[in-house]
Enzyme design. Structure first.
Site, short mmCIF file in Angstrom:
data_model
loop_
_atom_site.label_atom_id
_atom_site.label_comp_id
_atom_site.label_asym_id
_atom_site.label_seq_id
_atom_site.Cartn_x
_atom_site.Cartn_y
_atom_site.Cartn_z
N HIS A 123 0.88 -1.18 0.00
CA HIS A 123 0.00 0.00 0.00
C HIS A 123 0.92 1.23 0.00
CE1 HIS A 123 -2.82 2.93 1.79
NE2 HIS A 123 -3.81 2.11 1.45
N ASP A 200 3.13 -4.35 8.00
CA ASP A 200 1.89 -3.58 7.88
C ASP A 200 0.75 -4.58 8.08
OD1 ASP A 200 -0.44 -2.49 6.92
OD2 ASP A 200 0.46 -1.61 5.13
N LYS A 226 -10.55 -0.50 10.48
CA LYS A 226 -10.70 -1.70 9.65
C LYS A 226 -11.08 -2.90 10.51
CE LYS A 226 -7.19 -0.15 6.34
NZ LYS A 226 -7.96 0.28 5.18
N CYS A 364 -4.66 2.39 -3.75
CA CYS A 364 -3.42 2.89 -3.11
C CYS A 364 -2.28 1.90 -3.29
CB CYS A 364 -3.62 3.18 -1.63
SG CYS A 364 -4.81 4.48 -1.33
#
Ligand code: PLP
Length: 407
Positions: A123, A200, A226, A364
């Site tokens: 991302h 991540d 999220k 992204c």
């Protein structure tokens, strides 16, 4: 297999009763953000109506209550990802800020000519902070490619290390391909060469049990919004020995021990990295979202999402001209696709008219799009509240719009 009653559970999410263009909303953009259950919103309300006072500043009861709620949330997060100590849990605005923190602070140890390893499926949140660091120092970014099914090419990964490699930073789960990367294997290899690892975890934490101690990663970042939590808060886990050594990221209140114009000393961990008033309201509500997830159970959530993924993928493959990007074994419940030569935007617009919310575009992840030779995809992603009936409606909608798209 563990299971739960999805129809009952949907009542916790009032937004799922909405209509769009007169059709029941079918929300399939869970990768971008998930919906929030009533009890998390109520936790925010409770904070505002009953406890609100700035944290770590007051001797009065209200301030002590809000401080206790924030620190209880920190302990909740610690236990949820099995970190060794609550001082290794830094609250940030989200995954993006967590990675920027590491790039700025840990990155201050890098020297001209040093190298880091990223992957092509990152991302932008795990690309641009490193490029910004590269404007201050000459840093070479090496990139792990993918194989045709969207797995990382681990042979190539091993060839990218050299004596100048200072960090490996990669996503646990791809937000486009759904690929679940072998964090432990990649970390073991990096550590065997003395290289620390940042992961991540934005797309992993909502869907699988994370144990940072077992994974042995040095840094792990994720976002509350999220994982059925409020927007505006996230977490950076960092091993204490790194966080102790790293300089502060931002300056201000909360992060100091003593300030004078001659010399300022910094607060202990984790406060050294939390300048200014934290988002203590949302931090407390994040704690409620973790309780919510744990009550259902991550194994049950994973099983439910996997069933939806499997069935929907099989049905999509029956549609002529369907291309799915990311077919790695054990992938997460994210389906990126294109229908024939139709533009992803047109597909998304038509689905919206039928009440179905999917994401369109580059997600992204423009370097990944470039490596796939496309501009963007349509992306449908599942969460714990999606149903088989919704998946069936999605498939029916794809059949219905196919002729309109010339497929
Ligand atoms: N990393 C991944 C893999 C993501 O999918 C996202 C968001 O979609 C992010 C990072 C950025 O998260 P946030 O915008 O919450 O900081």
């Amino acid at each position: 297999m563990p299971t739960y009653n999805v129809e009952n559970l949907r009542r916790d999410f009032p937004i799922l009763e909405r209509q769009v263009y007169g059709k029941p909303l079918i929300y399939l953009d869970n990768t971008a953000t998930s919906q929030t259950p009533r009890e998390v919103v109520e936790a925010i309300e409770q904070m505002y109506f009953a406890h609100k006072a700035n944290v770590h500043r007051g001797v009065f009861s209200l301030s002590q209550e809000s401080t206790a709620m924030q620190e209880a949330a920190r302990e909740k997060v610690r236990a949820h990802i099995n970190a060794a100590s609550a001082s290794e849990i830094i609250f940030t605005r989200g995954t993006t800020e967590a990675i920027n923190l590491v790039a700025s602070s840990f990155g201050s140890f890098f020297e001209n000519g040093d190298e880091i390893i990223l992957t092509v499926m990152e991302h932008h949140a795990n690309i641009v902070p490193w490029q910004l660091l590269g404007t201050r120092k000459r840093i070479t970014i090496r990139v792990v490619p993918i194989t045709p099914d969207g797995s990382l090419d681990l042979d190539a990964y091993r060839t990218l290390f050299n004596e100048r490699t200072r960090l490996v930073a990669f996503t646990h789960v791809s937000n486009v391909l759904g690929t679940v990367n072998p964090v432990k294997e990649m970390t073991d290899y990096a550590h065997s060469l003395g290289v620390p690892v940042l992961v991540d975890g934005a797309q992993a934490v909502p869907h699988m049990k994370i144990d940072v101690t077992d994974l042995d990663v040095d840094f792990y970042a994720f976002s509350s919004h999220k994982m059925y939590g409020p927007a505006g808060v996230g977490v950076l886990y960092g091993k204490e020995r790194w966080l102790e050594a790293m300089p502060p990221y931002q300056g201000g209140g909360e992060m100091i021990s003593h300030v004078s114009f001659k010399k300022t000393t910094y607060a202990e961990l984790p406060f050294k990295f939390e300048a200014g008033t934290p988002d203590f309201v949302d931090i407390a509500a994040l704690s409620t979202s973790i309780d919510y997830i744990n009550r259902i159970g991550l194994p049950a959530i994973a099983w439910h999402e996997h069933e939806l993924l499997q069935w929907t993928t099989d049905e999509m493959m029956k549609i002529p001209g369907m291309r799915i990007f990311g077919t790695a074994p054990g992938k997460s419940a994210v389906i990126s696709f294109l229908m024939g030569d139709a533009h992803h935007y047109d597909t998304g617009m038509l689905l919206d008219k039928l009440g179905i919310a999917v994401r369109t575009g580059h997600h992204c992840a423009q370097p990944l799009m470039e490596s796939l030779g496309i501009e963007g995809t349509v992306r449908a992603s599942f969460a714990l509240y999606n149903t088989r009936a919704e998946a069936e409606a999605f498939i029916a909608a794809l059949h219905r719009i196919a002729p309109l798209l010339g497929v």
